[in-house]
Design an enzyme around this catalytic site. Sequence first.
Site, PDB file in Angstrom:
ATOM      1  CG  ASP A  14      42.229  43.393  42.209  1.00 27.44           C
ATOM      2  OD1 ASP A  14      42.158  42.406  41.454  1.00 27.44           O
ATOM      3  OD2 ASP A  14      41.316  43.685  43.009  1.00 27.44           O
ATOM      4  CB  SER A  15      40.145  43.721  38.092  1.00 25.10           C
ATOM      5  OG  SER A  15      39.510  43.210  39.261  1.00 25.10           O
ATOM      6  CE1 TYR A  46      41.152  43.126  34.537  1.00 29.49           C
ATOM      7  CE2 TYR A  46      42.844  41.659  35.381  1.00 29.49           C
ATOM      8  CZ  TYR A  46      42.493  42.853  34.774  1.00 29.49           C
ATOM      9  OH  TYR A  46      43.476  43.745  34.434  1.00 29.49           O
ATOM     10  CB  SER A  47      34.601  37.537  37.279  1.00 25.49           C
ATOM     11  OG  SER A  47      33.937  36.347  37.553  1.00 25.49           O
ATOM     12  CB  CYS A  78      43.933  40.026  40.715  1.00 23.51           C
ATOM     13  SG  CYS A  78      42.563  39.483  39.677  1.00 23.51           S
ATOM     14  CG  ASN A  79      42.709  34.859  44.386  1.00 21.88           C
ATOM     15  OD1 ASN A  79      43.275  33.956  44.966  1.00 21.88           O
ATOM     16  ND2 ASN A  79      42.353  35.975  45.007  1.00 21.88           N
ATOM     17  CB  CYS A 191      37.640  36.836  44.860  1.00 21.34           C
ATOM     18  SG  CYS A 191      37.454  38.509  44.181  1.00 21.34           S
ATOM     19  CB  THR A 192      41.986  40.275  46.524  1.00 24.69           C
ATOM     20  OG1 THR A 192      41.681  40.814  45.225  1.00 24.69           O
ATOM     21  CG2 THR A 192      43.162  39.316  46.417  1.00 24.69           C
ATOM     22  CG  HIS A 193      36.926  42.636  44.795  1.00 30.79           C
ATOM     23  ND1 HIS A 193      37.917  42.367  43.889  1.00 30.79           N
ATOM     24  CD2 HIS A 193      36.471  43.894  44.514  1.00 30.79           C
ATOM     25  CE1 HIS A 193      38.054  43.407  43.075  1.00 30.79           C
ATOM     26  NE2 HIS A 193      37.193  44.343  43.435  1.00 30.79           N
TER      27      HIS A 193
HETATM   28  N1  DGL Z   1      39.972  40.731  42.913  1.00 33.81           N
HETATM   29  C1  DGL Z   1      40.034  39.775  41.858  1.00 33.81           C
HETATM   30  C2  DGL Z   1      40.411  38.392  42.367  1.00 33.81           C
HETATM   31  O1  DGL Z   1      41.066  38.248  43.368  1.00 33.81           O
HETATM   32  C3  DGL Z   1      38.853  39.606  40.936  1.00 33.81           C
HETATM   33  C4  DGL Z   1      37.968  40.684  40.586  1.00 33.81           C
HETATM   34  C5  DGL Z   1      37.374  40.629  39.189  1.00 33.81           C
HETATM   35  O2  DGL Z   1      36.679  39.684  38.820  1.00 33.81           O
HETATM   36  O3  DGL Z   1      37.647  41.570  38.488  1.00 33.81           O
HETATM   37  O4  DGL Z   1      40.096  37.418  41.746  1.00 33.81           O
END
Ligand code: DGL
Length: 276
Positions: A14-15, A46-47, A78-79, A191-193
């Site tokens: 993931d990021s 990454y968004s 990471c989506n 988003c996994t966060h």
């Molecule tokens: N955890 C990432 C996701 O599921 C995104 C985090 C990011 O934007 O870096 O999309």
Amino acid sequence: MNKDNALATILVFDSGVGGLTVYHEIQQLLPHYHYLYCLDNAFFPYSEKSERQIIDRTLWVCRRLVNQYPIDLIVIACNTASTVVLPTLREHLPQHIGIVGTVPAIKPAAAVSQSKHIGLLATKGTVKRAYTEDLIQRYAANCIVEKIGTTELVELAERKMRGDSVDLGRLHSIVKPWVELKDLDTVIWGCTHFPLLENELKLCLPHVKFFVDSGKAIAKRVKYLLQQKQLFREKAKLDEISRHLIFATAPINHIFGFHNMMQRYGFSELGYLSQD
Ligand code: DGL
């Protein structure tokens, strides 16, 4: 961690620390494996990065790790990355490595919602992807789907994991458009966060009945692929100890909070992936 050891190696990528929510589900279901967790904090978040940047970057990091470790399976937790990068990874990484992505759980959310009014909470990148739109058309055509794309929530989740307190006022203002939508009964963690902020977000959206993520489904998919590859292990042999390593691509801020988090998730070592 080498091939003489019979335990398979799973890389979760993931990021940032959000992918730990997916890692946790996999590791609960499949404890007898080696795990590498890589957070690309040098390139976080990454968004709002372009699709091209995300594809190149994810491929580069995965290649680096594949060249160093005998990886059997990669989970892109990471989506924002999975909605663009999976075909490239499948094309360019060695064919024996299984690739599993994480995409918004639109189908289960549409099935569970009673009011057929659902909300997708994801990054700015994920909400505008063609891949996401296609999932909505295919599996939630009978629902009204609201979307919130946010980078700030990702950053707040990272900070919480380093031990900072969460500003509920900020959270509330991010999800404000949904506070008045009283028949919106289901929210997708796209988003996994975001499951890391579950308790706080539930306080902001008390009328929402169902919160849906992809973690358990991904863990089942990983188990299925390991069975297909004949790498599935119900038990470890007596002398086999699984190792859990975490890699970062840049120095970690708030290292004390980070070490606490590593311990909570059972990681023994932190390594760095150099940029050259
Ligand atoms: N955890 C990432 C996701 O599921 C995104 C985090 C990011 O934007 O870096 O999309």
